[in-house]
Scaffold this active site. Structure first.
Site, PDB file in Angstrom:
ATOM      1  N   ASN A 149     -64.359  34.251  70.760  1.00 30.93           N
ATOM      2  CA  ASN A 149     -64.100  35.620  70.087  1.00 30.93           C
ATOM      3  C   ASN A 149     -63.227  34.877  68.999  1.00 30.93           C
ATOM      4  O   ASN A 149     -63.360  35.696  67.807  1.00 30.93           O
ATOM      5  CB  ASN A 149     -63.551  36.683  70.735  1.00 30.93           C
ATOM      6  CG  ASN A 149     -62.344  36.655  71.357  1.00 30.93           C
ATOM      7  OD1 ASN A 149     -61.776  35.391  71.815  1.00 30.93           O
ATOM      8  ND2 ASN A 149     -61.569  37.695  71.543  1.00 30.93           N
ATOM      9  N   GLU A 246     -54.901  33.660  79.770  1.00 34.37           N
ATOM     10  CA  GLU A 246     -54.981  35.032  78.748  1.00 34.37           C
ATOM     11  C   GLU A 246     -56.366  35.374  79.316  1.00 34.37           C
ATOM     12  O   GLU A 246     -57.526  34.936  78.647  1.00 34.37           O
ATOM     13  CB  GLU A 246     -54.721  34.480  77.375  1.00 34.37           C
ATOM     14  CG  GLU A 246     -53.673  33.815  76.974  1.00 34.37           C
ATOM     15  CD  GLU A 246     -52.570  34.731  76.762  1.00 34.37           C
ATOM     16  OE1 GLU A 246     -52.971  36.101  76.896  1.00 34.37           O
ATOM     17  OE2 GLU A 246     -51.262  34.600  76.991  1.00 34.37           O
ATOM     18  N   CYS A 280     -59.780  41.145  73.305  1.00 34.32           N
ATOM     19  CA  CYS A 280     -59.443  41.292  74.614  1.00 34.32           C
ATOM     20  C   CYS A 280     -58.468  42.423  74.807  1.00 34.32           C
ATOM     21  O   CYS A 280     -58.520  43.151  75.870  1.00 34.32           O
ATOM     22  CB  CYS A 280     -58.792  39.961  75.167  1.00 34.32           C
ATOM     23  SG  CYS A 280     -57.448  39.532  73.972  1.00 34.32           S
ATOM     24  N   GLU A 459     -48.460  34.014  75.306  1.00 35.01           N
ATOM     25  CA  GLU A 459     -48.519  32.905  74.264  1.00 35.01           C
ATOM     26  C   GLU A 459     -47.720  33.469  73.021  1.00 35.01           C
ATOM     27  O   GLU A 459     -47.498  34.683  73.202  1.00 35.01           O
ATOM     28  CB  GLU A 459     -50.163  32.885  73.864  1.00 35.01           C
ATOM     29  CG  GLU A 459     -50.891  31.996  74.842  1.00 35.01           C
ATOM     30  CD  GLU A 459     -52.185  31.621  74.173  1.00 35.01           C
ATOM     31  OE1 GLU A 459     -53.009  32.649  73.731  1.00 35.01           O
ATOM     32  OE2 GLU A 459     -52.638  30.621  74.706  1.00 35.01           O
TER      33      GLU A 459
HETATM   34  P1  NAD Z   1     -65.393  32.828  79.611  1.00 35.72           P
HETATM   35  O1  NAD Z   1     -64.523  32.831  80.944  1.00 35.72           O
HETATM   36  O2  NAD Z   1     -66.943  32.928  80.110  1.00 35.72           O
HETATM   37  O3  NAD Z   1     -65.336  31.223  78.992  1.00 35.72           O
HETATM   38  C1  NAD Z   1     -64.010  30.797  78.603  1.00 35.72           C
HETATM   39  C2  NAD Z   1     -63.858  29.322  78.447  1.00 35.72           C
HETATM   40  O4  NAD Z   1     -63.997  28.650  79.763  1.00 35.72           O
HETATM   41  C3  NAD Z   1     -65.053  28.581  77.770  1.00 35.72           C
HETATM   42  O5  NAD Z   1     -64.688  27.647  76.991  1.00 35.72           O
HETATM   43  C4  NAD Z   1     -66.194  28.178  78.838  1.00 35.72           C
HETATM   44  O6  NAD Z   1     -66.857  27.086  78.646  1.00 35.72           O
HETATM   45  C5  NAD Z   1     -65.040  27.926  79.911  1.00 35.72           C
HETATM   46  N1  NAD Z   1     -65.334  27.752  81.189  1.00 35.72           N
HETATM   47  C6  NAD Z   1     -66.420  28.558  81.873  1.00 35.72           C
HETATM   48  N2  NAD Z   1     -66.277  28.378  83.287  1.00 35.72           N
HETATM   49  C7  NAD Z   1     -65.483  27.422  83.699  1.00 35.72           C
HETATM   50  C8  NAD Z   1     -64.826  26.891  84.701  1.00 35.72           C
HETATM   51  N3  NAD Z   1     -65.297  27.142  85.952  1.00 35.72           N
HETATM   52  N4  NAD Z   1     -63.889  26.012  84.726  1.00 35.72           N
HETATM   53  C9  NAD Z   1     -63.230  25.759  83.530  1.00 35.72           C
HETATM   54  N5  NAD Z   1     -63.762  26.219  82.235  1.00 35.72           N
HETATM   55  C10 NAD Z   1     -64.639  27.374  82.357  1.00 35.72           C
HETATM   56  O7  NAD Z   1     -65.022  33.585  78.548  1.00 35.72           O
HETATM   57  P2  NAD Z   1     -65.685  33.865  77.204  1.00 35.72           P
HETATM   58  O8  NAD Z   1     -66.987  34.836  77.634  1.00 35.72           O
HETATM   59  O9  NAD Z   1     -65.799  32.843  76.572  1.00 35.72           O
HETATM   60  O10 NAD Z   1     -64.698  34.909  76.489  1.00 35.72           O
HETATM   61  C11 NAD Z   1     -64.586  36.263  76.826  1.00 35.72           C
HETATM   62  C12 NAD Z   1     -63.386  36.536  77.690  1.00 35.72           C
HETATM   63  O11 NAD Z   1     -62.260  36.087  77.185  1.00 35.72           O
HETATM   64  C13 NAD Z   1     -63.135  38.333  77.732  1.00 35.72           C
HETATM   65  O12 NAD Z   1     -63.016  38.568  79.069  1.00 35.72           O
HETATM   66  C14 NAD Z   1     -62.102  38.514  77.025  1.00 35.72           C
HETATM   67  O13 NAD Z   1     -61.173  39.544  77.345  1.00 35.72           O
HETATM   68  C15 NAD Z   1     -61.110  37.368  77.067  1.00 35.72           C
HETATM   69  N6  NAD Z   1     -60.256  36.885  76.145  1.00 35.72           N
HETATM   70  C16 NAD Z   1     -58.864  37.171  76.627  1.00 35.72           C
HETATM   71  C17 NAD Z   1     -57.995  36.867  75.530  1.00 35.72           C
HETATM   72  C18 NAD Z   1     -56.601  37.082  75.982  1.00 35.72           C
HETATM   73  O14 NAD Z   1     -55.562  36.631  75.041  1.00 35.72           O
HETATM   74  N7  NAD Z   1     -55.984  37.771  76.961  1.00 35.72           N
HETATM   75  C19 NAD Z   1     -58.394  36.381  74.152  1.00 35.72           C
HETATM   76  C20 NAD Z   1     -59.709  36.222  73.862  1.00 35.72           C
HETATM   77  C21 NAD Z   1     -60.736  36.544  74.937  1.00 35.72           C
END
Ligand code: NAD
Length: 485
Positions: A149, A246, A280, A459
């Site tokens: 995002n 996060e 998020c 962070e």
């Molecule tokens: P996701 O968990 O699907 O993927 C995040 C990252 O993890 C990607 O780079 C993906 O390739 C990698 N990944 C996937 N499976 C993995 C594994 N088993 N081991 C290691 N890496 C792996 O999340 P998304 O769909 O990319 O992002 C959306 C989510 O992120 C939402 O839940 C949102 O709330 C959260 N988010 C949180 C924050 C925060 O600061 N708290 C900020 C932005 C987004």
């Protein structure tokens, strides 16, 4: 078609497997470029390079590191528009946002930590003749794994404290949005960062898993979903890596009867429709005091009708973009259907839209549900799209309990003119990032992170330095050594 490589040791590096993946512009549904997957050759090269980079970088003084990082900040700002355009094409978010937020907040975080780099210091204390001192040493090679995002901002927020403290970082952006991190790596190299201090590896969960299992990596900073975060933490435990998590949220925004309603409507709209709802910290559960509910809803619907402009995200007038992928688009529509099935009343939106200027994009109309109940799926689960759930309340203690009745704990907001109410309520909310008469602002100085399932660690802010250093205690004997032997 343009094909991007992984970025290792200060330059692009070709993989050996030839494997690539495609990246789609969510606003057009067209493939825009290809990216090489980090195969075993790249993975080994990234680790070897990071070791060399770490040796050099960690030996430099904080002042020297500060200068390099500040140069990167200057370059990021000079290339703001070029980088913002990449973010628009990769994510589908409006140019109107990316050109003033994504690069700006990324650069701010690097500037903030660059400023702290020369002040990272230990302590010393006398011990009746002997003494000890402590050193704040970097951890080694850290991994950053990003969500889609805010791709460039996330890469900056993770690399800034890691690098300021003298670590190397191997960063894996989301496979949906891989380009921003490569551009950041190029800028770091241009700024004089030693080769290997910031490498970028590309790919999906498999590459992420390689990072989290690799014993040479000391720490993982992860941004993504709770379910993925749990896997990342489990894998990191194999070599007891420290983790920063996060994760997702389902944050409450509580609007009291004495609130400035125009401002509260602004917050609810920002907290649900900015970045087309893909944030998020989104305030997806909007609790409105029943006495002001009618006027709040009236103004909310008027402003949605009059002020939201969906369309080609590169058009500077557009303030509402496309969702990241076809799959996510469907997921959001499925949630909307579930809201209808569970009896919520649709006040506006609730469907896919095809704006004239971007008819093939993954757009979902800004959606507001009324008559929501706390048990509904749309009120409990993170949707990560432009779907606002309205709930009413009359009693302060009741709304606090309902706001806290979730496994998440990322953010929360309160709108009231009464300072006692504001602080009293905020102090009882189980959330790591709270706003009073504001929503969404996240300056580099302010630590951000979640309670409960929304995360571990923080962070930004000074305290993040602790997460990227380890303390070495050194006892120095000046007295003769006493021994019974
Ligand atoms: P996701 O968990 O699907 O993927 C995040 C990252 O993890 C990607 O780079 C993906 O390739 C990698 N990944 C996937 N499976 C993995 C594994 N088993 N081991 C290691 N890496 C792996 O999340 P998304 O769909 O990319 O992002 C959306 C989510 O992120 C939402 O839940 C949102 O709330 C959260 N988010 C949180 C924050 C925060 O600061 N708290 C900020 C932005 C987004």
């Amino acid at each position: 078609m343009q094909r991007y490589k992984n970025y290792v040791h200060g330059q692009p590096l070709s993989n050996q497997s030839g494997e690539v993946f495609e990246v789609i512009n969510p606003a057009t549904a067209e493939v825009i470029y290809q990216v090489e997957v980090a195969d075993e050759f790249i993975q080994n090269a990234a680790i070897q390079s990071a070791k060399q980079g770490f040796a050099k970088w960690s030996a430099m003084s904080g002042m020297e590191r500060q200068r390099v990082l500040n140069k990167a900040v200057q370059l990021l700002r000079e290339h703001n528009d070029e980088l913002a355009k990449i973010e628009v094409l990769d994510t589908g978010k409006p140019w109107q946002e990316a050109s003033v937020v994504d690069v700006v907040t990324g650069a701010d975080s690097i500037e903030f930590f660059a400023g702290l780099a020369p002040s990272i210091e230990g302590t010393q204390q006398d011990l009746a003749g002997d003494f000890y001192y402590t050193r704040k040493e970097p951890l080694g090679i850290c991994a950053g794994i990003g969500a889609w995002n805010y791709p460039l901002q996330i890469a900056c927020w993770k690399s800034a404290p890691a690098l300021a403290c003298g670590n190397a970082m191997i960063f894996k952006p989301s496979e949906e949005t891989p380009l921003g991190a490569i551009k950041l790596a190029e800028i770091f190299t241009q700024a004089g960062l030693p080769d290997g201090v910031f490498n970028v590896v590309q790919g999906d969960a498999n590459v992420g898993q390689w990072l989290t299992h690799n014993p040479e990596i000391a720490k993982v900073s992860f941004t993504g979903e709770v379910s993925t975060g749990k896997k990342v933490m489990q894998a990191s435990a194999s070599s007891l890596k420290s983790v920063t998590m996060e994760l997702g949220g389902k944050s409450p925004l509580i609007i009291f009867d004495d609130a400035d309603i125009e401002q509260a409507v602004s917050a609810a709209m920002l907290g649900n429709f900015y970045t087309q709802g893909e944030i998020c910290t989104n305030a997806t559960r909007v609790f409105v005091h029943q006495d002001v509910y009618p006027v709040f809803v009236k103004r909310l619907l008027e402003r949605i009708e009059n002020n939201i402009i969906a369309g080609d995200p590169m058009d500077p007038k557009v303030n509402f973009g496309a969702l990241i992928s076809k799959k996510h688009h469907q997921l959001v529509l499925d949630y909307i259907r579930s809201g209808l099935e569970e009896g919520a009343s649709l006040l506006t939106g609730g469907e896919a839209i095809q704006p004239h200027s971007a008819p093939h994009g993954y757009f979902v109309a800004p959606t507001v549900f009324a008559d929501c109940r706390d048990q509904m799926k749309i009120v409990r689960e993170e949707i990560f799209g432009p779907v606002m759930c309205l709930l009413t309340f009359s009693d302060e203690q009741e709304v606090i309990e309902r706001a806290n009745n979730t496994d998440y704990g990322l953010a929360a907001g309160v709108f009231t003119q009464n300072i006692q109410t504001a602080h009293r309520v905020i102090h009882q909310l189980q959330a790591g990032i709270c706003w009073i008469n504001a929503y969404g602002a996240s300056p580099a100085e302010m630590p951000v992170g979640g309670y409960k399932l929304s995360g571990i660690g923080r962070e930004n802010g000074m305290e993040t330095l602790q997460a990227y250093t380890q303390t070495k205690s050194v006892y120095v004997g000046l007295n003769p050594l006493e021994s019974p032997f």
